[in-house]
Design a protein around this motif. Structure first.
Motif, PDB file in Angstrom:
ATOM      1  N   ALA A   1      -0.346  -7.235   5.691  1.00  0.00           N
ATOM      2  CA  ALA A   1      -0.217  -5.793   5.446  1.00  0.00           C
ATOM      3  C   ALA A   1      -1.077  -4.998   6.418  1.00  0.00           C
ATOM      4  CB  ALA A   1      -0.598  -5.471   3.995  1.00  0.00           C
ATOM      5  N   ASP A   2      -2.274  -5.525   6.725  1.00  0.00           N
ATOM      6  CA  ASP A   2      -3.152  -4.851   7.689  1.00  0.00           C
ATOM      7  C   ASP A   2      -2.494  -4.753   9.066  1.00  0.00           C
ATOM      8  OD1 ASP A   2      -5.109  -4.610   5.772  1.00  0.00           O
ATOM      9  OD2 ASP A   2      -6.218  -6.393   6.415  1.00  0.00           O
ATOM     10  N   ALA A   3      -1.688  -5.758   9.407  1.00  0.00           N
ATOM     11  CA  ALA A   3      -1.079  -5.810  10.735  1.00  0.00           C
ATOM     12  C   ALA A   3       0.301  -5.171  10.778  1.00  0.00           C
ATOM     13  CB  ALA A   3      -0.973  -7.270  11.199  1.00  0.00           C
ATOM     14  N   ALA A   4       0.796  -4.704   9.631  1.00  0.00           N
ATOM     15  CA  ALA A   4       2.152  -4.141   9.579  1.00  0.00           C
ATOM     16  C   ALA A   4       2.184  -2.717  10.116  1.00  0.00           C
ATOM     17  CB  ALA A   4       2.690  -4.174   8.153  1.00  0.00           C
ATOM     18  N   THR A   5       3.307  -2.347  10.697  1.00  0.00           N
ATOM     19  CA  THR A   5       3.538  -0.965  11.118  1.00  0.00           C
ATOM     20  C   THR A   5       3.768  -0.112   9.874  1.00  0.00           C
ATOM     21  OG1 THR A   5       4.575  -1.759  13.146  1.00  0.00           O
ATOM     22  CG2 THR A   5       4.999   0.537  12.523  1.00  0.00           C
ATOM     23  N   PRO A   6       3.183   1.092   9.792  1.00  0.00           N
ATOM     24  CA  PRO A   6       3.379   1.934   8.602  1.00  0.00           C
ATOM     25  C   PRO A   6       4.849   2.086   8.239  1.00  0.00           C
ATOM     26  CG  PRO A   6       1.716   2.887  10.022  1.00  0.00           C
ATOM     27  CD  PRO A   6       2.284   1.716  10.774  1.00  0.00           C
TER      28      PRO A   6
ATOM     29  N   ARG B   1      12.690   7.406  -5.737  1.00  0.00           N
ATOM     30  CA  ARG B   1      12.199   7.995  -6.989  1.00  0.00           C
ATOM     31  C   ARG B   1      10.990   8.894  -6.780  1.00  0.00           C
ATOM     32  NH1 ARG B   1      11.479   4.308 -12.288  1.00  0.00           N
ATOM     33  NH2 ARG B   1      13.663   3.965 -11.714  1.00  0.00           N
ATOM     34  N   TYR B   2      10.085   8.506  -5.872  1.00  0.00           N
ATOM     35  CA  TYR B   2       8.835   9.246  -5.722  1.00  0.00           C
ATOM     36  C   TYR B   2       8.629   9.835  -4.333  1.00  0.00           C
ATOM     37  CZ  TYR B   2       7.768   6.664 -10.000  1.00  0.00           C
ATOM     38  OH  TYR B   2       7.807   6.139 -11.261  1.00  0.00           O
ATOM     39  N   GLY B   3       9.535   9.545  -3.410  1.00  0.00           N
ATOM     40  CA  GLY B   3       9.342  10.003  -2.041  1.00  0.00           C
ATOM     41  C   GLY B   3       8.184   9.317  -1.359  1.00  0.00           C
ATOM     42  N   LEU B   4       7.842   8.103  -1.807  1.00  0.00           N
ATOM     43  CA  LEU B   4       6.676   7.390  -1.294  1.00  0.00           C
ATOM     44  C   LEU B   4       7.036   6.501  -0.113  1.00  0.00           C
ATOM     45  CD1 LEU B   4       4.622   6.088  -4.357  1.00  0.00           C
ATOM     46  CD2 LEU B   4       3.979   7.844  -2.719  1.00  0.00           C
ATOM     47  N   VAL B   5       6.186   6.527   0.894  1.00  0.00           N
ATOM     48  CA  VAL B   5       6.259   5.564   1.988  1.00  0.00           C
ATOM     49  C   VAL B   5       5.253   4.460   1.679  1.00  0.00           C
ATOM     50  CG1 VAL B   5       5.892   5.190   4.452  1.00  0.00           C
ATOM     51  CG2 VAL B   5       6.937   7.320   3.656  1.00  0.00           C
ATOM     52  N   SER B   6       5.663   3.210   1.853  1.00  0.00           N
ATOM     53  CA  SER B   6       4.771   2.089   1.562  1.00  0.00           C
ATOM     54  C   SER B   6       4.760   1.107   2.724  1.00  0.00           C
ATOM     55  CB  SER B   6       5.188   1.377   0.272  1.00  0.00           C
ATOM     56  OG  SER B   6       6.534   0.944   0.355  1.00  0.00           O
TER      57      SER B   6
ATOM     58  N   ARG C   1       0.857  -1.186   0.000  1.00  0.00           N
ATOM     59  CA  ARG C   1       0.000   0.000   0.000  1.00  0.00           C
ATOM     60  C   ARG C   1       0.888   1.230   0.000  1.00  0.00           C
ATOM     61  NH1 ARG C   1      -3.065  -2.956   4.268  1.00  0.00           N
ATOM     62  NH2 ARG C   1      -4.771  -4.015   3.195  1.00  0.00           N
ATOM     63  N   PHE C   2       0.527   2.221  -0.827  1.00  0.00           N
ATOM     64  CA  PHE C   2       1.346   3.411  -1.005  1.00  0.00           C
ATOM     65  C   PHE C   2       0.666   4.593  -0.325  1.00  0.00           C
ATOM     66  CE2 PHE C   2       1.239   0.675  -4.773  1.00  0.00           C
ATOM     67  CZ  PHE C   2       2.506   0.112  -4.656  1.00  0.00           C
ATOM     68  N   HIS C   3       1.388   5.261   0.547  1.00  0.00           N
ATOM     69  CA  HIS C   3       0.817   6.367   1.307  1.00  0.00           C
ATOM     70  C   HIS C   3       0.938   7.674   0.524  1.00  0.00           C
ATOM     71  CE1 HIS C   3       0.569   3.787   4.876  1.00  0.00           C
ATOM     72  NE2 HIS C   3       1.766   3.351   4.541  1.00  0.00           N
ATOM     73  N   ARG C   4      -0.195   8.335   0.378  1.00  0.00           N
ATOM     74  CA  ARG C   4      -0.230   9.668  -0.240  1.00  0.00           C
ATOM     75  C   ARG C   4       0.312   9.662  -1.659  1.00  0.00           C
ATOM     76  NH1 ARG C   4       1.854  13.437   4.861  1.00  0.00           N
ATOM     77  NH2 ARG C   4       0.109  12.973   6.240  1.00  0.00           N
ATOM     78  N   ALA C   5      -0.047   8.658  -2.420  1.00  0.00           N
ATOM     79  CA  ALA C   5       0.361   8.598  -3.827  1.00  0.00           C
ATOM     80  C   ALA C   5      -0.676   9.310  -4.678  1.00  0.00           C
ATOM     81  CB  ALA C   5       0.511   7.149  -4.280  1.00  0.00           C
ATOM     82  N   GLY C   6      -0.251  10.313  -5.427  1.00  0.00           N
ATOM     83  CA  GLY C   6      -1.159  11.013  -6.324  1.00  0.00           C
ATOM     84  C   GLY C   6      -1.585  10.119  -7.468  1.00  0.00           C
ATOM     85  N   PHE C   7      -2.605  10.565  -8.222  1.00  0.00           N
ATOM     86  CA  PHE C   7      -3.141   9.756  -9.309  1.00  0.00           C
ATOM     87  C   PHE C   7      -2.059   9.394 -10.322  1.00  0.00           C
ATOM     88  CE2 PHE C   7      -7.225  12.301  -8.506  1.00  0.00           C
ATOM     89  CZ  PHE C   7      -7.614  11.421  -7.523  1.00  0.00           C
ATOM     90  N   GLU C   8      -1.334  10.407 -10.797  1.00  0.00           N
ATOM     91  CA  GLU C   8      -0.340  10.153 -11.829  1.00  0.00           C
ATOM     92  C   GLU C   8       0.838   9.359 -11.278  1.00  0.00           C
ATOM     93  OE1 GLU C   8      -1.066  10.659 -14.885  1.00  0.00           O
ATOM     94  OE2 GLU C   8      -2.955  11.525 -14.199  1.00  0.00           O
ATOM     95  N   THR C   9       1.245   9.658 -10.050  1.00  0.00           N
ATOM     96  CA  THR C   9       2.339   8.900  -9.439  1.00  0.00           C
ATOM     97  C   THR C   9       1.973   7.435  -9.316  1.00  0.00           C
ATOM     98  OG1 THR C   9       3.095  10.828  -8.197  1.00  0.00           O
ATOM     99  CG2 THR C   9       3.800   8.676  -7.395  1.00  0.00           C
ATOM    100  N   TYR C  10       0.723   7.168  -8.928  1.00  0.00           N
ATOM    101  CA  TYR C  10       0.282   5.784  -8.781  1.00  0.00           C
ATOM    102  C   TYR C  10       0.441   5.025 -10.088  1.00  0.00           C
ATOM    103  CZ  TYR C  10      -2.801   1.794  -7.891  1.00  0.00           C
ATOM    104  OH  TYR C  10      -3.318   0.520  -7.760  1.00  0.00           O
ATOM    105  N   ARG C  11       0.121   5.656 -11.189  1.00  0.00           N
ATOM    106  CA  ARG C  11       0.262   4.998 -12.483  1.00  0.00           C
ATOM    107  C   ARG C  11       1.733   4.775 -12.816  1.00  0.00           C
ATOM    108  NH1 ARG C  11      -4.255   4.743 -15.377  1.00  0.00           N
ATOM    109  NH2 ARG C  11      -3.085   4.432 -17.286  1.00  0.00           N
ATOM    110  N   GLU C  12       2.575   5.748 -12.529  1.00  0.00           N
ATOM    111  CA  GLU C  12       3.987   5.656 -12.903  1.00  0.00           C
ATOM    112  C   GLU C  12       4.741   4.596 -12.115  1.00  0.00           C
ATOM    113  OE1 GLU C  12       5.780   9.466 -12.554  1.00  0.00           O
ATOM    114  OE2 GLU C  12       4.366  10.449 -13.899  1.00  0.00           O
ATOM    115  N   LEU C  13       4.382   4.398 -10.867  1.00  0.00           N
ATOM    116  CA  LEU C  13       5.181   3.509 -10.033  1.00  0.00           C
ATOM    117  C   LEU C  13       5.094   2.047 -10.463  1.00  0.00           C
ATOM    118  CD1 LEU C  13       3.138   1.901  -7.871  1.00  0.00           C
ATOM    119  CD2 LEU C  13       3.067   4.163  -6.819  1.00  0.00           C
TER     120      LEU C  13
END
Length: 336
Positions: free
Chosen positions: A94-99, A74-79, A14-26
């Motif tokens: 993933a539900d039980a993982a620490t951010p 590349r994107y500054g994304l936390v996952s 899961r990608f935190h705060r990923a914009g629409f276009e960033t989500y497609r690019e990643l």
């Protein structure tokens, strides 16, 4: 808990705060690790790492760490992610993982079973609010409670097919596979304010402009959309994303406008400085043959009647030439 003959490693990211276009690019980055990637819009993905572990000679955890590092660089994304032997267990991990981390379920089936039995029954795929209430009425609050019941009892509560599926999943079996699929086709319209704004009326004007733009582009493409998503970017560059499934696929501006207004109102923002609003429509299909629900709202019907005239002007003079009067005032935002 059921296991298969060959080891399978599924990663749910899961990608935190990923914009629409960033989500497609990643997905380019994800595809560098494995070709078996399934998008889970708006902010997730499933990856089958079984072949990648043999190719790269690395463990699933090492591959997940490599992906997280690349996405951050590349994107500054936390996952956040989870790794398990099937889709369901990877998602529960993933539900039980620490951010910001990846939780790897143990290889020992007995340990995985202990993990699964302690999860709330609502965590199982297929258990919605109504079914959860029914299960809780019978004292079934955890996956372990469900797993201890005879299959016939589960089927009596949930129905034959659903009960059979729940019994399997309560014992760790998930027959779903990761199906390679990138992000679905979408159309996006963004409005950036010349200065950060506090006035909700200004935001709604920007949303009206986005809805007008999206509706015109859908009709030009002879497509209709089933989902609407809104992303609000604040002065500190943080974002909030919300989505809604429409009652019926549409390309009508009033329906898109209503959905965007509703998504914005549901955020309940107070004294939040908004920098950009980005609207996106998805689940696009051809408009030909799509049923259209009639309405007794005269304003909506008048707007629908007027749309072909506006579209004709747009084709002749350019999209956006004719637009609502409220958008003719001094513009406080720019299209981006």
């Amino acid at each position: 808990m059921t296991t298969t003959g060959s080891p399978t490693a599924i990663l749910h990211l899961r990608f935190h705060r990923a914009g629409f276009e960033t989500y497609r690019e990643l997905f380019t980055v994800l595809g560098d690790i494995t070709p078996v990637v399934q998008a889970l819009p708006p902010d997730g993905a499933l990856l089958d790492l079984s072949g990648a572990t043999r190719y790269f000679k690395q463990s699933p955890a090492q591959l997940a760490d490599r992906l997280q590092t690349r996405l951050a660089a590349r994107y500054g994304l936390v996952s956040t992610g989870g790794i398990g032997p099937n889709r369901m267990l990877a998602t529960l991990a993933a539900d039980a993982a620490t951010p910001g981390t990846v939780r790897v379920l143990p290889g020992d089936p007995a340990e995985r079973e202990r993990f699964l039995r302690g999860r709330p029954v609502r965590a199982l795929p297929g258990v919605g609010p109504a079914l959860e209430r029914s299960l809780v009425r019978y004292g079934i609050g955890t996956v372990g409670d469900l797993a201890d019941l005879p299959p016939a009892t589960v089927q009596r509560i949930a129905g034959t097919s659903t009960g059979r599926l729940l019994h399997e999943r309560a014992h760790g079996t998930d027959r779903r596979t990761v199906r390679p699929a990138g992000p679905p086709a979408t159309i996006t319209s963004a409005r950036r304010f010349e200065r950060d704004v506090l006035d909700p009326a200004e935001v709604r004007r920007a949303l009206l402009a986005a809805a007008t733009d999206l509706g015109a582009r859908l009709r030009v493409a002879r497509q209709v959309a089933r989902t609407v998503e809104l992303q609000v970017t604040y002065a500190d560059r943080s974002t909030t994303t919300r989505s809604r499934t429409l009652r019926e696929p549409t390309a009508h501006t009033p329906a898109l406008q209503e959905a965007l207004y509703g998504l914005f109102a549901a955020l309940g923002l107070q004294r939040a400085r908004v920098r950009t609003v980005t609207a996106r429509v998805g689940e696009l299909t051809a408009a030909v043959g799509t049923a259209e629900q009639l309405t007794f709202d005269r304003a909506v019907e008048n707007a629908r009647t007027l749309e072909p005239v506006l579209d004709s002007a747009g084709r002749r003079f350019g999209l956006g030439t004719v637009r609502p009067a409220t958008l003719l005032a001094r513009r406080m935002f720019t299209r981006s």
